[in-house]
Motif scaffolding. Structure first.
Motif, mmCIF file in Angstrom:
data_model
loop_
_atom_site.group_PDB
_atom_site.id
_atom_site.type_symbol
_atom_site.label_atom_id
_atom_site.label_comp_id
_atom_site.label_asym_id
_atom_site.label_seq_id
_atom_site.Cartn_x
_atom_site.Cartn_y
_atom_site.Cartn_z
ATOM 1 N N TYR A 1 0.854 -1.185 0.000
ATOM 2 C CA TYR A 1 0.000 0.000 0.000
ATOM 3 C C TYR A 1 0.891 1.237 0.000
ATOM 4 O O TYR A 1 1.897 1.290 0.716
ATOM 5 N N THR A 2 0.521 2.218 -0.799
ATOM 6 C CA THR A 2 1.185 3.516 -0.745
ATOM 7 C C THR A 2 0.389 4.402 0.200
ATOM 8 O O THR A 2 -0.796 4.663 -0.031
ATOM 9 N N VAL A 3 1.027 4.841 1.288
ATOM 10 C CA VAL A 3 0.324 5.578 2.336
ATOM 11 C C VAL A 3 1.083 6.853 2.671
ATOM 12 O O VAL A 3 2.272 6.993 2.366
ATOM 13 N N LYS A 4 0.399 7.783 3.314
ATOM 14 C CA LYS A 4 1.028 9.007 3.784
ATOM 15 C C LYS A 4 1.740 8.736 5.102
ATOM 16 O O LYS A 4 1.165 8.170 6.027
ATOM 17 N N GLY A 5 2.995 9.155 5.192
ATOM 18 C CA GLY A 5 3.727 9.002 6.434
ATOM 19 C C GLY A 5 3.336 10.067 7.445
ATOM 20 O O GLY A 5 2.753 11.096 7.095
ATOM 21 N N GLY A 6 3.647 9.788 8.712
ATOM 22 C CA GLY A 6 3.431 10.797 9.737
ATOM 23 C C GLY A 6 2.380 10.460 10.769
ATOM 24 O O GLY A 6 2.246 11.167 11.762
ATOM 25 N N THR A 7 1.602 9.387 10.539
ATOM 26 C CA THR A 7 0.587 9.001 11.516
ATOM 27 C C THR A 7 0.949 7.649 12.129
ATOM 28 O O THR A 7 1.877 6.975 11.678
ATOM 29 N N SER A 8 0.207 7.258 13.139
ATOM 30 C CA SER A 8 0.475 5.966 13.773
ATOM 31 C C SER A 8 0.145 4.838 12.805
ATOM 32 O O SER A 8 -0.671 4.991 11.887
ATOM 33 N N LEU A 9 0.772 3.705 13.036
ATOM 34 C CA LEU A 9 0.498 2.532 12.211
ATOM 35 C C LEU A 9 -0.964 2.118 12.351
ATOM 36 O O LEU A 9 -1.597 1.700 11.372
ATOM 37 N N LEU A 10 -1.512 2.250 13.548
ATOM 38 C CA LEU A 10 -2.926 1.916 13.775
ATOM 39 C C LEU A 10 -3.831 2.761 12.888
ATOM 40 O O LEU A 10 -4.726 2.241 12.210
#
Length: 361
Positions: A45-54
């Motif tokens: 998955y391509t996701v935005k960094g900076g938030t919790s894994l949850l």
């Protein structure tokens, strides 16, 4: 006086500049951009960094159990982080065993996605869904416990008797926080479009939402099912034991047995304070008439001479009603202290430890 005023103005100006610098820094330094999340080696998955894994997983509609709403206090949201998770935080260590730490287990609510990250989760979690449900009925069972019936509409939910779901409690007047809380399913696995939960009032965010803000006809959001606590097929006698809303998964198990004509000898121990704390007695009576079931409530604070049943706590009732439990299996649901005391009582009666299944809440 002018000097004091000027000093205050200068200090305020410096504070404002520092705040602006910190804000800009947070937006730039912590802007991790797009990263790759790899799950079980074969899902990317391509996701935005900076938030919790949850939260990252939740944004991808992959729901990990988290009864505390991501505060790092329940320990439910464990995943294996093989690469890219950074060091284990001090907030995680109290909730992870040495074996879990050695196997790269992390709390997903505390692990921040900052770079490409590889994780492992149980495949069953890909079957977990979020449902928009309508509150069909709310029934007061005791002074503190309500039974909620949710209608899933065209959606279907498949679960094992004993499992649980998470209910989302949104922000409401007096509370700005959105949280998820876990509640065991009390309904039959055959009711694909209906879900029943037993929710007791504790004064917390979620139970306040349920007891004082949620109304019949409202839309609510749940996700699930979850849990390794569920009925196991077999032939020997059974012990069920719980207290309060811990009755919920045990009712679901009994309903499953009734639906499938499972006639295993069953002792159902239920702990309560007084007669007023007993509920669903008509339903349990119907199970007694259909199944090989004996219901044994134990009241710890009942003073009325009208009560002819067991007095004291569940372990005392177990001592009285079970002679040799070597061929029993047991299903327990309740507080950690209660579960521990019941497990001790069952082991003393020779119930095999590997046949004792429980859900602590």
């Amino acid at each position: 006086m002018d000097t004091i005023i000027m000093t205050i103005v200068v200090f305020s100006g410096i504070s404002a500049v520092l705040a602006a610098i910190l804000t800009i820094s947070d937006r730039t330094v912590n802007n991790y951009g797009d990263v790759t999340l790899t799950i079980n080696e074969d899902k990317n998955y391509t996701v935005k960094g900076g938030t919790s894994l949850l939260d990252t997983l939740r944004n991808e509609k992959i729901f990990i159990p988290s009864a505390c709403g991501g505060k790092g206090t329940c320990g439910y949201c464990k995943v294996v982080v093989l690469e890219g998770g950074g060091p284990v935080l001090a907030t995680e260590k109290p909730l992870l065993t040495k074996e879990e730490l050695d196997n790269y287990t992390r709390l997903s609510c505390q692990c921040k996605v900052k770079q490409n990250i590889r994780i492992e989760i149980p495949e069953d979690l890909f079957n977990v869904k979020e449902y928009a449900v309508v509150v069909e009925k709310m029934e007061k069972l005791t002074s503190t416990i309500k039974k909620l019936t949710f209608n899933l509409g065209e959606e279907e939910i498949n679960f094992k008797p004993g499992q649980y779901v998470q209910l989302k409690a949104p922000a409401y007047e007096g509370n700005d926080e959105e949280v998820y809380r876990a509640y065991s399913i009390a309904s039959s696995v055959n009711d694909k479009h209906t879900l029943e939960l037993l929710i007791g009032y504790t004064g917390g965010i979620a139970t306040t939402y349920v007891h004082y803000h949620l109304k019949e006809g409202d839309t609510a959001y749940i996700n699930g099912p979850y849990g390794d606590f569920y009925y196991h097929e077999g032939e020997g006698p059974i012990v069920l034991a719980g207290a309060g809303t811990g009755m919920a998964p045990l009712i679901s198990i009994l309903q499953y047995m009734a639906d499938n004509n499972i006639m295993r000898d069953t002792l159902f121990f239920f702990g309560a304070r007084t007669m007023e704390d007993l509920f669903l007695l008509d339903k349990i009576k119907a199970f007694e008439e259909k199944l090989n079931l004996k219901f044994i409530p134990a009241l710890s604070r009942e003073e009325s001479p009208e009560w002819k049943g067991e007095r004291g706590r569940v372990p005392q009732a177990i001592e009285k009603h079970i002679e040799d439990g070597s061929n029993y299996s047991a299903y327990l649901c309740g507080s950690p202290a209660m579960i521990d005391s019941i497990v001790e009582a069952l082991v003393k009666k020779n119930v095999p430890p590997d046949k004792i299944y429980y859900d602590k809440f």
